[in-house]
Design an enzyme around this catalytic site. Sequence first.
Site, PDB file in Angstrom:
ATOM      1  N   ASP A  88      17.256   3.994   9.900  1.00 25.14           N
ATOM      2  CA  ASP A  88      18.107   2.694   9.364  1.00 25.14           C
ATOM      3  C   ASP A  88      19.124   2.339  10.438  1.00 25.14           C
ATOM      4  O   ASP A  88      20.191   2.475  10.027  1.00 25.14           O
ATOM      5  CB  ASP A  88      18.448   2.562   7.420  1.00 25.14           C
ATOM      6  CG  ASP A  88      18.502   1.180   7.542  1.00 25.14           C
ATOM      7  OD1 ASP A  88      18.671   0.207   8.129  1.00 25.14           O
ATOM      8  OD2 ASP A  88      18.647   0.609   6.023  1.00 25.14           O
ATOM      9  N   ASP A 145      12.710   4.912  13.520  1.00 26.90           N
ATOM     10  CA  ASP A 145      12.181   4.573  12.312  1.00 26.90           C
ATOM     11  C   ASP A 145      12.412   4.710  11.084  1.00 26.90           C
ATOM     12  O   ASP A 145      12.966   5.180  10.549  1.00 26.90           O
ATOM     13  CB  ASP A 145      10.678   3.660  12.354  1.00 26.90           C
ATOM     14  CG  ASP A 145      10.454   2.798  12.763  1.00 26.90           C
ATOM     15  OD1 ASP A 145      10.357   1.686  11.566  1.00 26.90           O
ATOM     16  OD2 ASP A 145       9.232   1.967  13.554  1.00 26.90           O
ATOM     17  N   TYR A 160      17.449 -15.567  11.960  1.00 27.63           N
ATOM     18  CA  TYR A 160      16.584 -14.748  13.598  1.00 27.63           C
ATOM     19  C   TYR A 160      17.594 -14.736  15.216  1.00 27.63           C
ATOM     20  O   TYR A 160      18.006 -14.215  15.842  1.00 27.63           O
ATOM     21  CB  TYR A 160      15.214 -14.397  13.656  1.00 27.63           C
ATOM     22  CG  TYR A 160      14.438 -14.218  14.637  1.00 27.63           C
ATOM     23  CD1 TYR A 160      14.387 -12.707  14.327  1.00 27.63           C
ATOM     24  CD2 TYR A 160      14.228 -14.203  15.885  1.00 27.63           C
ATOM     25  CE1 TYR A 160      13.499 -12.190  14.778  1.00 27.63           C
ATOM     26  CE2 TYR A 160      13.722 -13.783  17.003  1.00 27.63           C
ATOM     27  CZ  TYR A 160      13.494 -12.795  16.284  1.00 27.63           C
ATOM     28  OH  TYR A 160      12.806 -11.634  17.378  1.00 27.63           O
TER      29      TYR A 160
END
Length: 253
Positions: free
Chosen positions: A61, A37, A153
């Site tokens: 990342d 994370d 998205y």
Amino acid sequence: MGKLDGRVVLITGAARGQGEQEARLFAAEGAKVVLADVLDDLGEALAKELGESTAAYVHLDVSQEADWTAAVVAAKDAFGKIDGLVNNAGILRFNELVGTPLEEFQLITQVNQVGAFLGIRNVAPEIGAAGGGTIVNTASYTGLTGMAGVGAYAASKHAILGLTRVAALELAARKIRVNAVCPGAIDTPMSNPEGSDPEAIAGLYKKLVPLGRVGQADEVAKLALFLTGDDSSYITGQPFVIDGGWLAGVSLF
């Protein structure tokens, strides 16, 4: 005996939400989990709670290939191999499509779509070298339909389903199964970034969702466990919707 005894699974976006619940459940089922994370404090705290013999945290990342290279090295240093990947990390922004800045669209694509691609490209060879295993990609309800206000998205999640199907075809010979979970409305920090009133959220989804409630992150984790374990041994290349019936259609009653 756990369903994932002997497995080493790297989970992205593991510091909170669905990824956190997946990490907890997988560890409870016997897996060694690599928690990846960008939320370092939360991720490190979770790894400490689960114990160093069970969990390791790595900063990742997902949009950066160098981070993936380092994460693979860290995972192998910690547990010797990787034979499972859950591409869970993602971001969500609300915006009408014609009002979406190019930078925002590119950011969502880079994290959600490119992140999943980089995960597959960097981890699949390790899974193959370990003798086979699984990849679970987190797509979305919106990867199978449209939804106003989340165009970037939805586009990224449609792309993840395409990646899932192609990866399943190309990696089958290496004994790697690849599937996707497609959550609908799930109660996580990503889906409710403003911390809206829980009662208001509950009222909204009572109307929209046939089962009458918002989903929970641990319910998605159970589906990811199924797709990672041997119970799904003859399943690959498939999207699995977990949405309380939302995608089924419109009810007038």
